[in-house]
Design an enzyme around this catalytic site. Structure first.
Site, short mmCIF file in Angstrom:
data_model
loop_
_atom_site.label_atom_id
_atom_site.label_comp_id
_atom_site.label_asym_id
_atom_site.label_seq_id
_atom_site.Cartn_x
_atom_site.Cartn_y
_atom_site.Cartn_z
N ASN A 182 39.85 -66.04 -6.00
CA ASN A 182 38.48 -65.97 -6.52
C ASN A 182 37.56 -65.44 -5.42
OD1 ASN A 182 36.10 -66.93 -8.29
ND2 ASN A 182 35.70 -67.97 -6.35
N GLU A 183 36.70 -64.51 -5.78
CA GLU A 183 35.72 -63.95 -4.83
C GLU A 183 36.36 -63.80 -3.45
OE1 GLU A 183 31.84 -65.86 -5.03
OE2 GLU A 183 31.56 -65.12 -7.07
N GLU A 230 32.67 -64.94 -14.29
CA GLU A 230 31.49 -65.76 -13.93
C GLU A 230 30.25 -64.93 -14.22
OE1 GLU A 230 31.44 -67.64 -10.06
OE2 GLU A 230 33.61 -67.99 -10.14
O1 AHR Z 1 29.72 -70.77 -10.07
C1 AHR Z 1 29.38 -71.14 -8.78
C2 AHR Z 1 30.06 -70.30 -7.72
O2 AHR Z 1 29.60 -68.98 -7.80
C3 AHR Z 1 31.56 -70.15 -7.82
O3 AHR Z 1 32.23 -71.23 -7.26
C4 AHR Z 1 31.82 -68.89 -7.04
O4 AHR Z 1 32.95 -68.21 -7.50
C5 AHR Z 1 30.54 -68.10 -7.22
O5 AHR Z 1 30.05 -67.66 -6.01
#
Ligand code: AHR
Length: 519
Positions: free
Chosen positions: A199-200, A323
């Protein structure tokens, strides 16, 4: 002088002379709906959710444990589950977010009293007792008749850990992990529909470069194996905002085993992370800037789609916008690291504008997960103790249910006036239409203007409507919201719609989301 401005001056003069308050204007906009040209199916996955171990999202929000005084079923709060069930959520992504890249799945299995306590270092530095783990998440998915999207750990985990987690969940025979799953109470393998590899990874997931992560993706994905018929779609961790470099690196270098690339986009009223803007009590400048900023997702998707069209002309790789949503400054009285925020009629418009945009991109946009389900960011549900409130965003999701798996229908306005404030302009109305599987037609209309109503005259081609019903979500104030004491301040209500042969007329209230069902 435009006809709209002329009308405005006349209405204002009348109001001044008569002493009556300025009546809301009802301009007429002409809209054509080409029901004879149905297009792509609008994937139900565009209405998915994201629930992270963050603040009061999982703990308190969804899971209170069996011993709680809050009414629950095997630890899941009954009120939240009932509210979420109504939304018919297609997919839930879990356990993070940033949390995913520090999570070890083995911490969350086995007897709860024996699970280790860790620190959630990303979100508030609070203790994570792991009482909600894989079995609890999969039970949630089953309770909601949903599908699972697991976010695996690349940042601090190994390929072996990730591969074994998938094996634990999907193994059929007598392997050690299959037996361990059975010993922990689950006989049959679970169906794991989607798997995120990190993730990210450009940020909290490891601060990597696209090239470095692209190689890592190949390495981790190589070992993600599951029995035939139960292989999750594999999603690489992609970019954010207007960036295309992650899509570029991944789609030009990964030639197998990648079903999608994730993308993230958060809407900030100011567009500026250190001072984002408030969830309520904001000026009109932040009403319009929020709506303006949220619609940037249209071009973010378009530029990434162009990259995919170049490297994947067959259209195998999807964009997973796993997201999205509004992100405001922390609320007073709440732990800043918990990302709790109020949710107003403005958030409902943000949701609806996004849905209307997502529908147009459904060919490449294979999934969208709002961040997040309960008590975090643009939540659909907020809780406090044993109280629950459905937010305006919840209502937008509920109203748009008919769009899931319906066929996209093109719409066009003859002319589109703009709502302008200072230097910022947005189109006054946004529309989206679809043909439903049972032969109906659904039309969604968003009036972005916070002060003026607008009349829409719709010419429907290729569909004989015998009846029309319309529901609208609106409010007097730009920041109207639901509270635990007044949970029904903002909720949908039926409004009049006039049907005359192939023409339909409706007046959209100022700042409203309206969904019309035609049969
Ligand atoms: O949704 C909050 C955060 O936003 C998540 O953990 C991350 O993936 C994003 O930066």
């Amino acid at each position: 002088m435009t006809p709209r401005l002329q009308k405005y001056i006349i209405a204002t003069t009348v109001a001044l002379l008569t002493g009556l308050s300025n009546p809301a204007l009802a301009d007429t906009l002409e809209l054509s709906v080409q029901a004879d040209q149905p297009g792509d199916t609008i994937s139900r996955y565009l209405y998915s959710q994201f629930a992270e171990h963050l603040g009061r999202s999982i703990y308190e929000g969804i899971w209170v444990g069996e011993d709680s005084d809050i009414p629950n079923t095997r630890g899941f709060r009954n009120d939240v589950i009932a509210a979420l069930k109504e939304l018919e959520i297609p997919v839930i992504r879990w356990p993070g977010g940033c949390f995913a890249d520090e999570y070890n799945w083995r911490d969350g299995i086995g007897p709860r009293e024996e699970r280790p306590v860790r620190i959630n270092t990303h979100w508030g530095w609070v203790e994570e007792n792991n009482s909600f783990g894989t079995h609890e998440f999969m039970e949630l998915v089953e309770m909601l008749d949903s599908e699972a999207y697991i976010a695996g750990n690349v940042g601090s985990g190994t390929p072996r850990e990730m591969a074994q987690w998938l094996e634990y969940m999907t193994a059929e025979g007598n392997t050690e992990l299959a037996q361990l799953r059975r010993a922990n109470g689950r006989q049959e393998p679970w169906k794991v529909a989607f798997w995120g590899v990190g993730n990210e990874t450009w940020g909290c997931g490891g601060h990597m470069t696209p090239a470095y992560y692209t190689d890592l993706y190949k390495r981790y994905a190589t070992f993600l194996k599951a029995p035939e018929g139960n292989r999750p779609k594999r999603v690489a961790s992609g970019g954010s905002d207007a960036n295309t470099n992650w899509t570029e690196a991944l789609s030009s270098n990964v030639h197998r085993g990648m079903d999608g690339i994730s993308h993230h986009y958060y809407t900030l009223p100011s567009g500026n992370w250190p001072k984002k803007g408030n969830s309520t009590g904001f000026p009109e400048e932040e009403w319009i800037s929020t709506l303006y900023n949220t619609m940037k997702i249209d071009s973010h998707l378009a530029v990434n789609e162009a990259v995919l069209d170049k490297h994947d002309p067959e259209g195998q790789i999807g964009i997973y916008l796993d997201e999205w949503g509004t992100w405001y400054d922390p609320e007073e009285g709440h732990e800043p690291g918990f990302l709790y925020q109020q949710n107003s009629i403005r958030d409902a418009l943000v949701a609806a504008l996004n849905f209307n945009i997502f529908h147009r991109h459904t060919k490449r946009l294979h999934m969208a997960n709002i961040a997040q389900t309960v008590n975090v960011l643009q939540a659909v549900v907020l809780t406090e103790g044993d109280k629950i409130v459905k937010t305006p965003t919840y209502h937008a999701f509920e109203m748009y249910k008919l769009f899931k798996d319906a066929s996209f229908i093109p719409t066009a306005f003859d002319e589109m006036p703009e709502y302008t404030l200072g230097e910022t302009s947005v189109p006054m109305v946004s529309a989206s239409a679809a043909k439903t599987a049972d032969g109906g037609l659904v039309l969604a209309l968003v009036n972005l203007d916070p002060a003026d109503s607008v009349e829409i005259e719709t010419l429907i081609q290729g569909f004989e409507a015998a009846s029309a019903t319309a529901r609208t979500l609106t409010a007097d104030a730009m920041d109207a919201h639901n509270t635990f004491d007044e949970p029904e301040n903002v909720k949908p209500a039926e409004i009049d719609v006039e049907l005359d042969g192939g023409t339909m007329k409706i007046v959209l209230p100022a700042k409203s989301v309206t969904v019309i069902e035609l049969r």
